[in-house]
Design an enzyme around this catalytic site. Structure first.
Site, PDB file in Angstrom:
ATOM      1  N   ASP A 265       3.436  -0.003  -1.258  1.00 38.97           N
ATOM      2  CA  ASP A 265       3.288  -0.544  -2.611  1.00 38.97           C
ATOM      3  C   ASP A 265       2.796   0.512  -3.585  1.00 38.97           C
ATOM      4  OD1 ASP A 265       3.509  -3.769  -2.717  1.00 38.97           O
ATOM      5  OD2 ASP A 265       2.945  -3.064  -0.732  1.00 38.97           O
TER       6      ASP A 265
ATOM      7  N   ARG B 149       8.607 -10.537  -4.835  1.00 39.43           N
ATOM      8  CA  ARG B 149       7.616  -9.588  -4.330  1.00 39.43           C
ATOM      9  C   ARG B 149       8.340  -8.371  -3.776  1.00 39.43           C
ATOM     10  NH1 ARG B 149       9.082 -10.061   0.300  1.00 39.43           N
ATOM     11  NH2 ARG B 149       7.697  -8.452   1.060  1.00 39.43           N
ATOM     12  N   GLY B 150       7.549  -7.381  -3.334  1.00 42.54           N
ATOM     13  CA  GLY B 150       8.113  -6.143  -2.834  1.00 42.54           C
ATOM     14  C   GLY B 150       8.119  -5.105  -3.936  1.00 42.54           C
TER      15      GLY B 150
END
Length: 385
Positions: free
Chosen positions: A253, A64-65
């Site tokens: 994001d 993730r990220g």
């Protein structure tokens, strides 16, 4: 609580296992992920031999990220090409795995475009696959370099906004080496301040409901030797009221063309608190996170996650955040409906500055952001308009 300074360390010298790497095994190439669902209790590697496995890892937050998702997407295209799978189909699966994180689609497009252009220029499938892999590796390297530049720009900005050092920084979610090809985004700035002996305390939001702050940011802060304190998200207001926060540092994001910032849910309330208490609210993200094709924050698609993440408690080290409904201990009556957006959107007027590898835009404006993405930034204060 008595504040204290931790011993300064090299901000990139602490030990965190690589979040993602490409590996050549006798049975073929694989993408190796540090399974972030198992942290901090266990450091377990997850091997993805095909794109469906990688897509599942992305959807379930094993990886993730925003920046790292871009890298994962590019390597996923390369994996499909090298193993002889349908690259176009793989690209479609990867790009749709998490809709809010613009870096994922960017990385997929970049590797897929390199592959397609190689084929058009007469390369065979093997050579085109090698080109796709080289493109993924280039993106990985560029992200690491961008991380270092963001850390430097962010530290300079803190020094300008808060002369004298001794920063007490509040952060939300996880933005360190676990989300990047390098040292991270917002966490990298905090690490740079720590390395300079100027970080008085890092306040770490738990980041409900999946606890990325508690499980991941605290994990990285401990490894870095930082003075850090964990708090529940709804305790942040009392810290601001007590004058215990000098700046807020978060990642992103997706950043729309108007400067609206989509980040882990809970970021927008922090921006409101920061504005009321006259505390700088700083967003740190590479220019690959800026989506000039999304004109405003209202157009950002916000991912809705399963309700059982809110209505049940599960132990990440045992079941992970991927547990099926009913696998965890109930936190609400059976049948309770849950509102569980993965992100919220902060309008640009609440953002003090956006820090990128190209420099800083403050105030955050559509023109300034576009200039920064075009490489016209000149460090802090650049891109005003």
């Amino acid at each position: 609580m008595a504040d204290h300074f931790a011993a300064p360390v090299d901000p990139v010298g602490y030990s965190v296992s690589p979040a993602l790497r490409w590996d050549e095994l006798p049975e073929g190439p694989v993408i190796v992920l540090l399974d972030q669902r198992r942290l901090p209790a266990e450091e377990v590697e997850l091997l993805c031999t095909d794109v469906p496995a990688l897509v599942e890892a992305i959807r379930t937050l094993a990886v993730r990220g925003a920046p790292l998702l871009g890298i994962a997407g590019a390597y996923g295209v390369a994996l499909a090409a090298v193993r002889g799978f349908d690259v176009e189909e793989a690209a479609g699966l990867l790009a749709g795995a998490r809709p809010t994180a613009v870096n994922l689609a960017y990385g997929v497009r970049r590797a897929a475009r390199a592959y397609e252009e190689a084929l058009k220029n007469g390369a065979d499938g093997v050579r085109a696959a090698a080109v796709a892999l080289a493109e993924a590796r280039a993106l990985h390297r560029e992200d690491a370099e961008a991380s270092a530049r963001m850390a430097a720009h962010g530290l300079t900005l803190l020094e300008e906004l808060l002369p004298g050092g001794g920063y007490r920084v509040l952060t939300h979610c996880n933005t360190g080496a676990l989300v990047s090809g390098g040292g991270g985004t917002a966490f990298a700035v905090a690490a740079a301040a720590h390395g300079a002996g100027q970080l008085r305390r890092l306040w770490v939001d738990e980041t409900r409901p999946l606890l990325q702050g508690a499980r991941l940011t605290a994990y990285e802060a401990a490894r870095a030797g930082m003075a850090y304190t964990l708090l529940t998200d709804n305790a942040a207001g009392s810290l601001f009221a007590a004058g215990e926060v000098d700046a807020v540092l978060i990642g992103a994001d997706r950043i729309a063309a108007d400067g609206s910032v989509a980040n882990k849910v809970g970021s927008y309330p922090l921006a409101v608190l920061a504005r009321y208490h006259h505390v700088p609210f700083i967003v740190v993200a590479p220019t690959t996170t800026v989506d000039l094709g999304t004109l405003e924050g209202a157009a950002i698609e916000v991912e809705q996650r399963p309700g059982h993440e809110v209505t049940e408690f599960s132990a990440p080290a045992v079941a992970g955040v991927t547990a099926e409904p009913g696998a965890g201990a109930p936190a609400a009556p059976l049948g309770t409906q849950a509102y569980n957006p993965a992100f919220d959107v902060t309008p640009p007027e609440l953002v003090t500055a956006v820090v990128t590898e190209n420099g800083v835009v403050s105030p955050v404006t559509r023109t300034g952001l576009a200039e920064l993405c075009a490489g016209q930034g000149k460090g802090t204060g650049s891109g005003q308009g």
